[in-house]
Design an enzyme around this catalytic site. Sequence first.
Site, PDB file in Angstrom:
ATOM      1  CB  CYS A   2      40.306  33.494  29.401  1.00 50.78           C
ATOM      2  SG  CYS A   2      41.594  33.733  28.228  1.00 50.78           S
ATOM      3  NE  ARG A  27      36.815  37.036  34.130  1.00 54.77           N
ATOM      4  CZ  ARG A  27      37.214  36.575  35.295  1.00 54.77           C
ATOM      5  NH1 ARG A  27      36.434  36.729  36.334  1.00 54.77           N
ATOM      6  NH2 ARG A  27      38.363  35.983  35.432  1.00 54.77           N
ATOM      7  CD1 TRP A  74      42.172  40.462  27.174  1.00 48.91           C
ATOM      8  CD2 TRP A  74      43.997  39.488  28.029  1.00 48.91           C
ATOM      9  NE1 TRP A  74      43.095  41.438  27.432  1.00 48.91           N
ATOM     10  CE2 TRP A  74      44.212  40.889  27.950  1.00 48.91           C
ATOM     11  CE3 TRP A  74      45.007  38.683  28.542  1.00 48.91           C
ATOM     12  CZ2 TRP A  74      45.400  41.474  28.372  1.00 48.91           C
ATOM     13  CZ3 TRP A  74      46.189  39.278  28.960  1.00 48.91           C
ATOM     14  CH2 TRP A  74      46.371  40.656  28.874  1.00 48.91           C
ATOM     15  CG  ASN A  99      40.083  30.999  31.641  1.00 56.50           C
ATOM     16  OD1 ASN A  99      39.811  31.010  30.454  1.00 56.50           O
ATOM     17  ND2 ASN A  99      39.249  31.400  32.594  1.00 56.50           N
ATOM     18  N   GLY A 100      44.582  30.653  31.256  1.00 56.57           N
ATOM     19  CA  GLY A 100      45.924  30.553  31.829  1.00 56.57           C
ATOM     20  C   GLY A 100      46.981  30.420  30.758  1.00 56.57           C
ATOM     21  CD  GLU A 482      43.574  54.573  40.232  1.00 51.64           C
ATOM     22  OE1 GLU A 482      44.635  53.960  40.027  1.00 51.64           O
ATOM     23  OE2 GLU A 482      42.478  54.147  39.850  1.00 51.64           O
ATOM     24  CE  LYS A 486      41.190  54.178  36.981  1.00 45.41           C
ATOM     25  NZ  LYS A 486      41.052  52.970  37.675  1.00 45.41           N
ATOM     26  CD  GLU A 489      42.882  51.539  33.964  1.00 46.37           C
ATOM     27  OE1 GLU A 489      43.193  50.423  34.369  1.00 46.37           O
ATOM     28  OE2 GLU A 489      42.134  52.300  34.627  1.00 46.37           O
ATOM     29  CG  HIS A 505      64.311  67.612  39.613  1.00 48.19           C
ATOM     30  ND1 HIS A 505      65.576  68.076  39.874  1.00 48.19           N
ATOM     31  CD2 HIS A 505      63.555  67.948  40.683  1.00 48.19           C
ATOM     32  CE1 HIS A 505      65.589  68.661  41.058  1.00 48.19           C
ATOM     33  NE2 HIS A 505      64.371  68.596  41.572  1.00 48.19           N
ATOM     34  CE  LYS A 604      36.757  45.129  37.699  1.00 53.01           C
ATOM     35  NZ  LYS A 604      37.080  46.539  37.934  1.00 53.01           N
TER      36      LYS A 604
HETATM   37  N1  HGA Z   1      46.833  31.023  26.742  1.00 50.26           N
HETATM   38  C1  HGA Z   1      45.510  30.915  26.227  1.00 50.26           C
HETATM   39  C2  HGA Z   1      44.474  31.428  27.217  1.00 50.26           C
HETATM   40  C3  HGA Z   1      44.727  32.867  27.570  1.00 50.26           C
HETATM   41  C4  HGA Z   1      44.038  33.360  28.829  1.00 50.26           C
HETATM   42  O1  HGA Z   1      43.753  32.656  29.782  1.00 50.26           O
HETATM   43  N2  HGA Z   1      43.861  34.700  28.944  1.00 50.26           N
HETATM   44  O2  HGA Z   1      43.295  35.223  30.098  1.00 50.26           O
HETATM   45  C5  HGA Z   1      45.357  31.611  24.875  1.00 50.26           C
HETATM   46  O3  HGA Z   1      46.168  32.483  24.522  1.00 50.26           O
HETATM   47  O4  HGA Z   1      44.428  31.274  24.165  1.00 50.26           O
END
Ligand code: HGA
Length: 609
Positions: A2, A27, A74, A99-100, A482, A486, A489, A505, A604
């Site tokens: 986020c 990000r 996110w 965020n969080g 790695e 890549k 991803e 094995h 990111k």
């Molecule tokens: N928990 C919040 C924010 C998610 C977040 O920080 N993502 O990096 C949500 O789900 O909206």
Amino acid sequence: MCGIVGAIAQRNVAKILLEGLSRLEYRGYDSSGVAINNETGVRAHRAVGKVQALRDKFDAVPLDGKQGIAHTRWATHGKPTEANAHPHFSGDDLALVHNGIIENHAPLRRELKEKGYEFKSETDTEVIVHLIHDALKSEPDFLQAVKNTLKRLEGAFAIAVTLNHENERMIAARKGSPLVVGVGIEENFVASDQLALLHVTDQFIFLEEGDVVEVTRDGVTIFDAQDTVQDRPVHVFNHNVDATDKGEYRHYMMKEIYEQPKVIAACLEGRISETKVLTSCFGVDSSFLKDIENVHIVACGTSYHAGMVAKYWIEDLAGLPCSVEVASEYRYRKVAVPKNTLFLTLSQSGETADTLAALRMAKELGYLTSLAICNVPSSTLVRESALTLLTNAGAEIGVASTKAFTTQLTALLITSIAIASEKGALSAEKEAELVTSMRSLPAHIDEALKQDAAIKKVSDRFANKHNALFLGRGPMFPIALEGSLKLKEISYIHAEAYPAGELKHGPLALVDEDMPIITLVPHNNMLDKLKSNLQEVAARGGELYVFADKDTDLHNEDGVIFTEVPKVDEILEPIVHTIPLQLLSYHVAVVKGTDVDQPRNLAKSVTVE
Ligand code: HGA
């Protein structure tokens, strides 16, 4: 992950906020939103998908006002829908971005529902905005109501909150997620990453853990975790704004692959003399190097692979035991710390939540000291570690890490040689030899990049593949890991990596004509053993893609597609062999038509657990 952008100015902030969100797109995110305050109230647009979808809404229905907050989400709690996108609201005029993760969101939600609050989203975030609304009933001061609310939150957050009828100030806070204040002239800003504000300012204040900040047009007041007002320094950003420009390249990833000779040179600059590693690069007091008896490396993802290579270097050059562990495992187990152990973390952004948590835990465990190898000087990891070695890779925008990885390896090689030298495990002659090799690294990377066209041709053969196997031995095994990461991803091809000796094995059962086997062939005493592993694959009809130097006597033949890698000193092989794998995954992704710079579901910098 986020992103947050907030602005309070004398002018319309809508464009500033949208541009900030665009700058955070790299990000990774799934939806976005903006809330703007003016005399008529707070109004918002939210959209699922790219920031362009949000811009389209602004084109259809413009919003303007001199204060606002914006967010790229996110999802962690609740699907990526418009209803779950931030900002979230409570009442008529309170808006918030976050965020969080709020870990105690479930009991808080129950409590708020009992009080009559209606939830419009499935997010953990929405509890914060209703809690502030509720707090305002008994504490009319906006700032104090936010402070009171934060005490009730468990977990990690960076937030920005606006209250429309208090159009003169915005409140922001951080605990566990990054947040910076951008300082302007009669306008001020907040953001989760300074890159989001480089179009409006180059002056930044980095908030510390537990800080709450009141932002007005004329200034900022910062309260620390003890609620004491703090005067924090203003830093002037010294990257140029063009770090976020793709230049002549179609994708940031390709630009960043091609920047490697330059940034590896920048990583070496000032860290090596003609004959030795300059231990002053770790700070004024490098005496800790002599005392190290063990090394614990903790990191996530690509950085973890870099750490795995360093284990070979540290054990080989310095003769010291070295363990490498992913941070999300390390942080939740009981760790035995031998005497005089160096705690070494690696993170591109320096905001990786698991790595930060591991560092905080390690501080309680009696390590000799902590060293962070990181790309962002202003990051939390750098600020909280005792010692730092910056990778100097410049801003990396592509989600799939390239130049950050090879500069991490370069910094780890510097560190391994410094430890070995200070421990007396390395003769002056050998150190001089290694340092001379390192100086040739940018030129060798340049040479490796010359295979781009040949690798592009090879990548066409992957267009219809669904699986791939990567093999390596010794320090080339983490490079195989790695390479497979890549490919996964950015092309979404399922890929696995094995130490080549493990083939029989188990994974040999997967080998048939549909399975490409990508093998990294080092030119060392493992060469003959690896050639036998290749025979095992060829005997089962597998299609072999061999990356080797021409002295290995391997070449194009039936069932073998050979790509030449420059011949380099053994110590440099893991770094130089990384380049063709980056190019391969890039070209395969382009052939497959995926979103190279922003692969689905990925972010990111992983600032949540
Ligand atoms: N928990 C919040 C924010 C998610 C977040 O920080 N993502 O990096 C949500 O789900 O909206």
